[in-house]
Design a protein around this motif. Structure first.
Motif, PDB file in Angstrom:
ATOM      1  N   THR A   5      62.664  58.975  84.164  1.00 51.46           N
ATOM      2  CA  THR A   5      61.605  58.016  83.850  1.00 51.46           C
ATOM      3  C   THR A   5      61.507  57.903  82.348  1.00 51.46           C
ATOM      4  O   THR A   5      60.585  56.946  82.060  1.00 51.46           O
ATOM      5  CB  THR A   5      60.307  58.546  84.562  1.00 51.46           C
ATOM      6  OG1 THR A   5      60.033  59.701  83.791  1.00 51.46           O
ATOM      7  CG2 THR A   5      60.351  58.520  85.862  1.00 51.46           C
ATOM      8  N   ASP A   6      61.890  58.704  81.307  1.00 46.91           N
ATOM      9  CA  ASP A   6      61.338  58.626  79.998  1.00 46.91           C
ATOM     10  C   ASP A   6      61.932  57.303  79.318  1.00 46.91           C
ATOM     11  O   ASP A   6      61.206  56.837  78.605  1.00 46.91           O
ATOM     12  CB  ASP A   6      62.325  59.660  79.187  1.00 46.91           C
ATOM     13  CG  ASP A   6      61.700  61.105  79.565  1.00 46.91           C
ATOM     14  OD1 ASP A   6      60.548  61.160  80.095  1.00 46.91           O
ATOM     15  OD2 ASP A   6      62.457  62.159  79.555  1.00 46.91           O
ATOM     16  N   ALA A  10      58.628  55.010  77.881  1.00 45.98           N
ATOM     17  CA  ALA A  10      58.629  54.910  76.523  1.00 45.98           C
ATOM     18  C   ALA A  10      58.205  53.346  75.903  1.00 45.98           C
ATOM     19  O   ALA A  10      57.090  53.278  75.434  1.00 45.98           O
ATOM     20  CB  ALA A  10      59.763  55.159  75.586  1.00 45.98           C
ATOM     21  N   PRO A  11      58.911  52.327  76.638  1.00 42.97           N
ATOM     22  CA  PRO A  11      58.146  50.909  76.180  1.00 42.97           C
ATOM     23  C   PRO A  11      56.995  50.683  76.851  1.00 42.97           C
ATOM     24  O   PRO A  11      56.332  49.898  76.217  1.00 42.97           O
ATOM     25  CB  PRO A  11      59.436  50.047  76.909  1.00 42.97           C
ATOM     26  CG  PRO A  11      60.739  51.010  76.919  1.00 42.97           C
ATOM     27  CD  PRO A  11      60.133  52.304  77.289  1.00 42.97           C
ATOM     28  N   PHE A  12      56.763  51.136  77.891  1.00 46.31           N
ATOM     29  CA  PHE A  12      55.443  50.815  78.713  1.00 46.31           C
ATOM     30  C   PHE A  12      54.376  51.411  77.748  1.00 46.31           C
ATOM     31  O   PHE A  12      53.227  50.820  77.416  1.00 46.31           O
ATOM     32  CB  PHE A  12      55.437  51.524  80.040  1.00 46.31           C
ATOM     33  CG  PHE A  12      54.019  51.254  80.680  1.00 46.31           C
ATOM     34  CD1 PHE A  12      53.409  50.357  81.039  1.00 46.31           C
ATOM     35  CD2 PHE A  12      53.372  52.313  80.750  1.00 46.31           C
ATOM     36  CE1 PHE A  12      52.191  50.247  81.583  1.00 46.31           C
ATOM     37  CE2 PHE A  12      52.046  52.443  81.375  1.00 46.31           C
ATOM     38  CZ  PHE A  12      51.570  51.391  81.688  1.00 46.31           C
ATOM     39  N   LEU A  13      54.405  52.944  77.220  1.00 51.50           N
ATOM     40  CA  LEU A  13      53.422  53.512  76.473  1.00 51.50           C
ATOM     41  C   LEU A  13      53.258  52.718  74.947  1.00 51.50           C
ATOM     42  O   LEU A  13      52.210  52.446  74.742  1.00 51.50           O
ATOM     43  CB  LEU A  13      53.701  54.779  76.189  1.00 51.50           C
ATOM     44  CG  LEU A  13      53.686  55.472  77.512  1.00 51.50           C
ATOM     45  CD1 LEU A  13      54.114  56.991  77.477  1.00 51.50           C
ATOM     46  CD2 LEU A  13      52.318  55.472  78.135  1.00 51.50           C
ATOM     47  N   GLN A  14      54.348  52.057  74.741  1.00 51.94           N
ATOM     48  CA  GLN A  14      54.275  51.212  73.264  1.00 51.94           C
ATOM     49  C   GLN A  14      53.468  50.189  73.497  1.00 51.94           C
ATOM     50  O   GLN A  14      52.616  49.675  72.605  1.00 51.94           O
ATOM     51  CB  GLN A  14      55.841  51.070  72.700  1.00 51.94           C
ATOM     52  CG  GLN A  14      56.383  52.183  72.386  1.00 51.94           C
ATOM     53  CD  GLN A  14      57.848  52.065  71.795  1.00 51.94           C
ATOM     54  OE1 GLN A  14      58.321  50.957  72.297  1.00 51.94           O
ATOM     55  NE2 GLN A  14      58.514  52.793  70.871  1.00 51.94           N
ATOM     56  N   GLN A  15      53.691  49.316  74.626  1.00 54.54           N
ATOM     57  CA  GLN A  15      53.159  48.229  74.829  1.00 54.54           C
ATOM     58  C   GLN A  15      51.394  48.373  75.139  1.00 54.54           C
ATOM     59  O   GLN A  15      50.443  47.793  74.664  1.00 54.54           O
ATOM     60  CB  GLN A  15      53.550  47.540  76.036  1.00 54.54           C
ATOM     61  CG  GLN A  15      54.923  46.616  75.687  1.00 54.54           C
ATOM     62  CD  GLN A  15      54.682  45.866  74.735  1.00 54.54           C
ATOM     63  OE1 GLN A  15      53.765  45.000  74.750  1.00 54.54           O
ATOM     64  NE2 GLN A  15      55.610  45.606  73.823  1.00 54.54           N
ATOM     65  N   LEU A  16      51.041  49.591  75.794  1.00 57.70           N
ATOM     66  CA  LEU A  16      49.910  49.853  76.049  1.00 57.70           C
ATOM     67  C   LEU A  16      49.065  50.443  75.101  1.00 57.70           C
ATOM     68  O   LEU A  16      47.585  50.111  74.972  1.00 57.70           O
ATOM     69  CB  LEU A  16      49.994  51.093  77.069  1.00 57.70           C
ATOM     70  CG  LEU A  16      48.591  51.494  77.836  1.00 57.70           C
ATOM     71  CD1 LEU A  16      47.734  50.442  78.542  1.00 57.70           C
ATOM     72  CD2 LEU A  16      48.766  52.913  78.557  1.00 57.70           C
TER      73      LEU A  16
END
Length: 79
Positions: A5-6, A10-16
């Motif tokens: 899931t890494d 990572a891209p999801f957390l950057q957008q969030l």
């Protein structure tokens, strides 16, 4: 599926990061639930968690109190 899931996280957390204030309460609650499931085995980024909690607090002022029932449960999973 057995995929790591890494690479998805990572891209999801950057957008969030930095955008929590722009989301609605229901979205924030679902994000908290998803993060609680993803990070049960690992550490949560405290800065992102603070941002998410601040946004939930701000958005919860106009919500139905029953919608807040699951928030402590999801936060407890992150401890």
């Amino acid at each position: 599926l057995g995929l790591p899931t890494d690479s998805l996280r990572a891209p999801f957390l950057q957008q969030l990061s930095g955008n929590c204030q722009n989301l609605e309460f229901s979205d924030l609650r679902r994000i908290l639930m998803a993060l609680a499931r993803c990070w049960q085995a690992g550490k949560v980024d405290p800065i992102l968690l603070d941002e998410l909690c601040d946004a939930i607090l701000e958005q919860s002022r106009d919500c139905d109190p029953r919608d807040l029932v699951t928030v402590p449960q999801h936060l407890g999973r992150l401890q």
